[in-house]
Design an enzyme around this catalytic site. Structure first.
Site: not given
Length: 286
Positions: A44, A120, A154
Site C-alpha cells: 500500500e 480501499k 491494510c
C-alpha cells in the site's frame, strides 16, 4: 492447483524523478520472474515515493499531486505484467475519484493487459483528515486463470465481515497490501491477517513498506514485513506461516500455494470454520 506468489518488501527512499521509481519497481518484478512467480504483490502507498520528486522550486509534492502520476503508473505496471507474463497486484495508488475527492485503490494488472481496481473500503483517520480521501463503495473479487482472488487493503483486513464476503464470492487468496509506521499498526494488520485466514480457510498474502521518505508527510516512518499465511491445520505449517520476510529489510518473499489443500480442510479439516458458521445466530455475508 499450485501457484507461486511473491510479496515485495518495498524500500522507500527519496527520489528525484519518475524513472527512478520505474527502475526500482521493474527490478522487483524482474527478480520475481527469476523465481517463476505467477503473482507479485506490492505494498500500500508505495507510489507515495513519487511525492519526493521535487517541484519546480525544489519542494516535495503534496498528496493532491499523486493522481497526476496515474497514467505513467498504469502504463509501467501494465507493461511489466505483459513483459513477464504475470499477475501484478500493484500495491495501491492514489487516484482521482471525481468531485475533488481521492481514493486509495489497489490495482490488479493481468498479463493480457487488463487492469482491475478495488478502492480501499475502510479508511484510517489520517487518510480522511489529512489526505481527504473517500472510501470505495463495493467489494469485488477477480477471476484469474489460477482462481479467484480479492484485494483488501491494510485496514480492510481488520473487519471480518468484508473478508467473509470475499470468501463467499469465491476468493481463495486475499492479497493485502499494507503500510504501517510502527509496531502497533503492523501487528494489528498482521494478527488480523492470521485471523481471517483461519476464519475463512483462505490464504492471505500481505506486505508492507519499509524504509523512509524523509521529505513526505506521514511517510517518514515505515515498519513492514511480508508474509504468506495459511489456515492453521495439519496440511499447513503449524503457525500458519508459509513464508515471511525479515522485518524492515528490502527483499522478496516467495512461496507456493496449493489451492486443493483449502478444499480438503474446508471439507474435513481438524476444524471446518467456514462450513460451521452459525448463520441462524448471526447474519451471513449477504
Amino acid at each position: 492447483m499450485t501457484i507461486r506468489v511473491c510479496a515485495v518488501q518495498y524500500k522507500l527512499e527519496d527520489i528525484s524523478q519518475f524513472e527512478q521509481f520505474a527502475a526500482q519497481a521493474s527490478h522487483y518484478v524482474r527478480n520475481a520472474s527469476e523465481y517463476d512467480a505467477q503473482f507479485v504483490l506490492f505494498p500500500e502507498f508505495f507510489t507515495t515515493q513519487l511525492l519526493s520528486v521535487p517541484d519546480g522550486q525544489g519542494n516535495p509534492l503534496g498528496i493532491e499531486r499523486l493522481p497526476e502520476f496515474t497514467p505513467r503508473y498504469l502504463a509501467l505496471f501494465q507493461g511489466l505484467a505483459r513483459q513477464y507474463g504475470m499477475h501484478i497486484v500493484g500495491g495501491t495508488h492514489v487516484v482521482d475519484a471525481g468531485g475533488g475527492k481521492r481514493q486509495n485503490a489497489a490495482h490488479l494488472f493481468y498479463p493480457d493487459g487488463r487492469i482491475a481496481v478495488q478502492p480501499k473500503l475502510h479508511l484510517t483517520p489520517t487518510e480522511v483528515e489529512a489526505w481527504d480521501m473517500t472510501p470505495g463503495e463495493s467489494l469485488d473479487v477477480f477471476e484469474t486463470e489460477f482462481g479467484t482472488i480479492a484485494m483488501l487493503t491494510c485496514y480492510d483486513i481488520e473487519f471480518p465481515e468484508i473478508v467473509r464476503m470475499a470468501k463467499a464470492k469465491g476468493a481463495d487468496i486475499v492479497f493485502c497490501p499494507s503500510c504501517t509506521d510502527d509496531r502497533h499498526g503492523f501487528y494489528r494488520v498482521r494478527y488480523c491477517c492470521h485471523a481471517r485466514a483461519v476464519e475463512n480457510q483462505v490464504y492471505v498474502v500481505t506486505t508492507g513498506t519499509v524504509g523512509s521518505l524523509r521529505r513526505v508527510d506521514f511517510m517518514r516512518a515505515n515498519f513492514g514485513q511480508a508474509a504468506i499465511l495459511s489456515p492453521n491445520d495439519i496440511p499447513f505449517p503449524p503457525a500458519g506461516i508459509v513464508a515471511e520476510g525479515v522485518i524492515n529489510d528490502d527483499m522478496l518473499v516467495v512461496a507456493d500455494l496449493d489451492l486443493q489443500l483449502l478444499e480438503k480442510v474446508r471439507a474435513a479439516g481438524s476444524v471446518t470454520t467456514w462450513r460451521d458458521r452459525r448463520t441462524d445466530l448471526y447474519p451471513d455475508w449477504s
